[in-house]
Structures are given as C-alpha cells and as structure tokens.
Enzyme design. Structure first.
Site, PDB file in Angstrom:
ATOM      1  N   ARG A   1      16.799  26.255 -26.855  1.00  7.36           N
ATOM      2  CA  ARG A   1      16.010  26.982 -27.863  1.00  7.36           C
ATOM      3  C   ARG A   1      15.081  27.973 -27.171  1.00  7.36           C
ATOM      4  NH1 ARG A   1      10.644  25.225 -30.079  1.00  7.36           N
ATOM      5  NH2 ARG A   1      10.209  26.474 -31.944  1.00  7.36           N
TER       6      ARG A   1
ATOM      7  N   LYS B   1      15.024  26.880 -41.258  1.00  9.08           N
ATOM      8  CA  LYS B   1      13.918  25.954 -41.058  1.00  9.08           C
ATOM      9  C   LYS B   1      13.178  25.768 -42.384  1.00  9.08           C
ATOM     10  CE  LYS B   1      11.495  26.682 -37.260  1.00  9.08           C
ATOM     11  NZ  LYS B   1      10.736  27.439 -36.242  1.00  9.08           N
TER      12      LYS B   1
ATOM     13  N   THR C   1      10.174  18.577 -34.167  1.00  5.65           N
ATOM     14  CA  THR C   1       8.705  18.565 -34.095  1.00  5.65           C
ATOM     15  C   THR C   1       8.114  17.190 -33.779  1.00  5.65           C
ATOM     16  OG1 THR C   1       8.771  20.214 -35.874  1.00  5.65           O
ATOM     17  CG2 THR C   1       6.623  19.534 -35.083  1.00  5.65           C
TER      18      THR C   1
ATOM     19  N   ARG D   1      -3.208  33.842 -40.172  1.00 11.13           N
ATOM     20  CA  ARG D   1      -4.079  33.447 -39.061  1.00 11.13           C
ATOM     21  C   ARG D   1      -5.535  33.786 -39.341  1.00 11.13           C
ATOM     22  NH1 ARG D   1      -2.108  31.520 -34.412  1.00 11.13           N
ATOM     23  NH2 ARG D   1       0.112  31.724 -33.998  1.00 11.13           N
TER      24      ARG D   1
END
Length: 523
Positions: free
Chosen positions: A61, A265, A323, A102
C-alpha cells in the site's frame, strides 16, 4: 430409561479445537488470508521488503496522504526489485488521500503553507480546558488560539446543529455544538475534555452528510500522473459515499486502464447507508475502521464490519479489513491479546485481507508484525469448517440473488467437488481473473493456483484473492500440458503427492471470464 447420547440440530462452534490444536506449531504455508502492508521508512529498502514478502506481504500500500511522486516511485522500484528477487507477484495499491476537514494554523505561526503542517516561532500546540467555549471559523486564513480556531470546511455552520458532536484529532478532542452563526461563518462549541492539539488536525462530523468531493485535484493527479504510468493494480478510494463516486474514478481511468481495480473505503455513515449500491459497482471493499469509528459509535463498528464483509462475500468481491489491527506493535515487539483476537475475528467474519498501516510503515518491528499477523490468520482459519462455510456462501448467494450464473455454478461445483474428494489443490486457468475470483468466493480451504498470461491479473489474484497463488505463462492455449507441468511443480513442493486428486477449472480462450469446464486429474 435410556439416556439420549445423540442430539440433532446445531451445536456450539469450536468442537474441532482441541488442546493439540492450541499447542501445535503454526503452519503459515497453508495461510489463505492475504496481508496488505503499508510501505514507509521502516520497511522500504530492498532487504526489508524481501523479508516482508517472505513473511506474507501480498499487496504493498502506497499512502498518498504522505510523500511525493518521486519518493513513491523510488519506493516502488525497490518493491519491484524485491518482488522479482523473491519471484512473487506482489500487487501495488494506491491509497488516495481524499477530502478532509482540518483545523487551522495557530496565532503565532508564520506562512500560509497549510498543507505542510509545520509550526514556527515556538507555537507547538494550544491547550483547551473541559467546559470552555471554542469558536470554529470557516475563515481558513485566520490564525487561531485557544478561544477561536479555523476550520477548512466552508459549510460547517449549515451542516451541524446544536447538540451534535465534532471530533478533532482522531477523537482526542470532543466538541459539542452550542450555536451556529451562518452569516459570520462560525460555530460555537463546548469543549468536552481537557486536551492539547497541534495545527491542521483532522475533524469528523458524525452523522453529517458533508459536501466534499470524493476525489480532490490531488487525487486525480496522483492517479493520472503516478498510478497509471506506473502500472498499479488497485486504487483504494478514500471517503466513498455513493456509487457515482466509483463511476467518476472509472471515467478518469478510461477504457484503456479499466484493468486497474477499485477498492472502496467505507469511512462514514453515508457510505454505510449507500453500501449496497457501492458494492454493486466496486471491485472490492475496504472496511476503514479508523474514520468509521469516528463517524459511528465505536461499539457499533464491529457490527458494520460484519455486515460489510458478509455482503461482500455474497457478492464475491474481495474485502480488506484495516486500521489499528496490531497498533501496539508500532513500538512494542509483541501485540496485545486483544489485537490478535481482533485479527482472528476479522478472518472468522470472512475478510479476504487484513491490513497493516503504521506497524510496517514507521513501526519499530515491521517484520514481527507481518509474521504474527500471518500466524494469527492461520490459527483463525484452522477453526473454520470449510465444508460448512462453502454451503453457507452458496446458500446465502442463492437467497440473495435467486440463482447462480453459469460460470459461478461451475466454480461452486468445483469447490464442492474439491471438498468432497479431498483434493489437494485447485488449478484455475483464468485470463481475466474472473474465474479465479469466483473460485475464491466459495472458500475451498485448498491451495489454489491461478494460471494466467497477464502480469496484472497474476498480481491481483495473488494480492487479494483468498488462498491463491499465480503463475504467469506466455499463453494458455496448450492447457493440458500447462496443467500437467503445474501438477508436477505442486508435487515437488509437497502440496500434492502421487495419486492425489487435483481439480482443474478453465474457461474458453475466446472470451475472458467465460468459464465452461471442470475436471479432475490425479497427480
């Protein structure tokens, strides 16, 4: 009165697990589940990559949230050198950065380079106290302090409502919305926990349908300027929320590059709500539990994982569980028991692949992490009754779709035959990889060798299809001789012995994916 010693009906699972099973040495050569490893400074030299491949890496990845094209290309060259040295068809996955919300820069920081995240003039963090009020402004040029902080999402005041939560820095800071001032572009929040945070931290809005594109300009450039020219095998598309997101990626790839597979995802509630339509158009699924655990209650994540894996299994599409699987091994030489149980649970749920992130990219023990990941997968697979699993996959498919396609029926019959006659292996002649994917769907629990003339198909099969290895040949036209040679190789490697049954599956050469025959051959 005679006691009843045999009772019909279901029994508790695990009857095949004994003390001998627990104490026996783990046989990793029989592992079915594939391992995705994130590359980074801890593992990106050739000798280290060779060791990772030896331990079980099948997909590399490349995380485009970090690094630049030049650095990723240098790493890719070393990976391909290592894969060539080890004679393995390691697949390459480009993981897009995707959109993000963010926090902004601090008051005494110089420079507008928001994406860099660097601090200047000694400003490292701001400290927030539980109960205080913090204002979020959509003016991203504003340089904040512990009373007011910039947010990169312009629609924040119209997206959230009083009482909703905002999670900052992977949930280390929890805010509760008090009020929204649309005209001023501000949201007032109550700080729910004492915390110190740095600049440019990610922000999650649980339950909110955010108005952000799935593919940013950076993502498109990464695919067009790096992924396509470097002949990658998979794109892991971040933050997929609807089927049209997948269509957009296919448009970017075009007809010429449609061989690159898309893995979606699923990272938020909207993606879960639209999961069925996403699954229909994608090539694979990644259960991205990090952001998902921010977007839905953490105690619900395991339910979402089970649902997504089950539906992907029925659709016959590979699924990656990702994860924090062995997170503690970033610094520790051994995982926690809970982490090993988490990996095993994903395998028992039906995942095709498990993924390591920081454990291999920047951890202190990348080789040990892959090794124990592989061993844990093997032990979980040893607890599986593959005959019952085959029946479950077939029945669930029939219940969902009402029938099997012709090629799917042959794949199902091939796996059932292999189980019934205790065949040692299945050999699949597959130009496009479609036949191999259908064989993998029905979970034979046997060694599966895919013969193909395509390097990319070989990497994709070896990369994510459960229990498969791949061999690239110039042509599959003389299939009888090719199959006989493959059986001889299986005998030399100890996979099969003289007289063992081998199931052979192949399609016509006229149309890729058109499976039409199954037969049994003896070693």
């Amino acid at each position: 009165m005679q006691s009843q010693t045999k009772v019909g009906g279901p029994e508790l699972r695990g009857s095949n697990i004994t003390l001998e099973t627990i104490l026996a040495k783990t046989e990793t050569h029989r592992r079915q589940t594939k391992i995705v490893c994130t590359l980074g400074p801890a593992c990106w030299d050739v000798p280290m990559l060779e060791e990772l491949i030896d331990q079980g890496l099948s997909v590399a990845r490349f995380n485009f949230s970090h690094g630049d094209h030049e650095g990723h290309k240098a790493c890719l060259d070393r990976l391909r050198e290592a894969a060539t040295n080890k004679k393995q068809h390691v697949a390459v996955l480009l993981d897009t950065k995707g959109p993000e919300i963010r926090s902004g820069l601090l008051l005494d920081t110089k420079g507008p380079e928001i994406r860099s995240g660097f601090f200047a003039d000694g400003a490292k963090k701001i400290s927030l106290t539980k109960g205080q009020t913090l204002v979020l402004t959509t003016d991203y040029s504003f340089k904040g302090d512990n009373t007011k902080l910039a947010c990169s999402y312009p629609a924040m005041p119209t997206s959230v409502q009083p009482g909703q939560s905002i999670l900052v820095a992977d949930g280390s800071l929890v805010l509760t919305v008090l009020s929204c001032d649309v005209s001023a572009g501000e949201v007032s929040c109550r700080v729910e926990n004492t915390c110190s945070i740095g600049e440019r931290k990610n922000m999650n809005l649980p339950g909110v349908v955010v108005d952000l594109p799935t593919l940013t300009e950076k993502d498109i450039a990464d695919i067009k300027e790096w992924g396509i020219p470097n002949n990658i095998d998979f794109i892991a598309a971040s933050f997929v929320r609807k089927a049209s997101d997948v269509t957009k990626i296919r448009e970017i790839l075009g007809e010429e590059h449609k061989g690159i597979k898309i893995i979606c995802k699923i990272e938020n509630q909207e993606g879960l709500e639209n999961y069925d339509e996403i699954l229909e158009v994608t090539d694979g699924i990644m259960v991205a539990r990090g952001d998902l655990g921010m977007e839905i209650p953490p105690e619900k994540v395991f339910l979402a994982q089970k649902m997504m894996i089950r539906k992907a299994n029925i659709a016959g599409k590979p699924v990656v569980t990702a994860t924090q699987m062995l997170e503690s091994m970033i610094t520790n030489p051994r995982p926690t028991r809970a982490e090993c149980s988490d990996v095993a649970k994903a395998v028992l749920d039906g995942t095709d692949c498990v993924m390591l992130s920081g454990e291999t990219a920047n951890g202190e023990h990348p080789i040990a992490a892959v090794k124990i990941m592989a061993e844990t997968c093997c032990e979980a697979e040893n607890a599986v009754n593959f005959n019952s699993l085959y029946q479950a996959v077939r029945n669930s498919t029939l219940n969902r779709y009402g029938h099997l396609s012709t090629s799917e029926s042959i794949a199902s019959s091939s796996v059932k035959t292999a189980i019934d006659i205790q065949a040692k292996a299945i050999i699949v002649c597959s130009e496009s990889g479609a036949t191999a994917q259908q064989i993998a769907k029905f979970r034979s629990g046997r060694h599966v060798t895919v013969l193909t003339s395509s390097e990319r198909v070989a990497r994709q099969c070896y990369g994510v299809m459960k229990g498969t290895e791949a061999i690239v040949l110039p042509s599959l036209e003389n299939s009888d001789a090719i199959v006989s040679d493959t059986i001889e190789q299986l005998k030399k490697r100890g996979v099969a012995s003289a007289g063992d049954a081998i199931v052979i599956v192949h399609g016509t050469m006229a149309k890729a994916g058109d499976t039409n025959t199954m037969r049994i051959q003896y070693a």
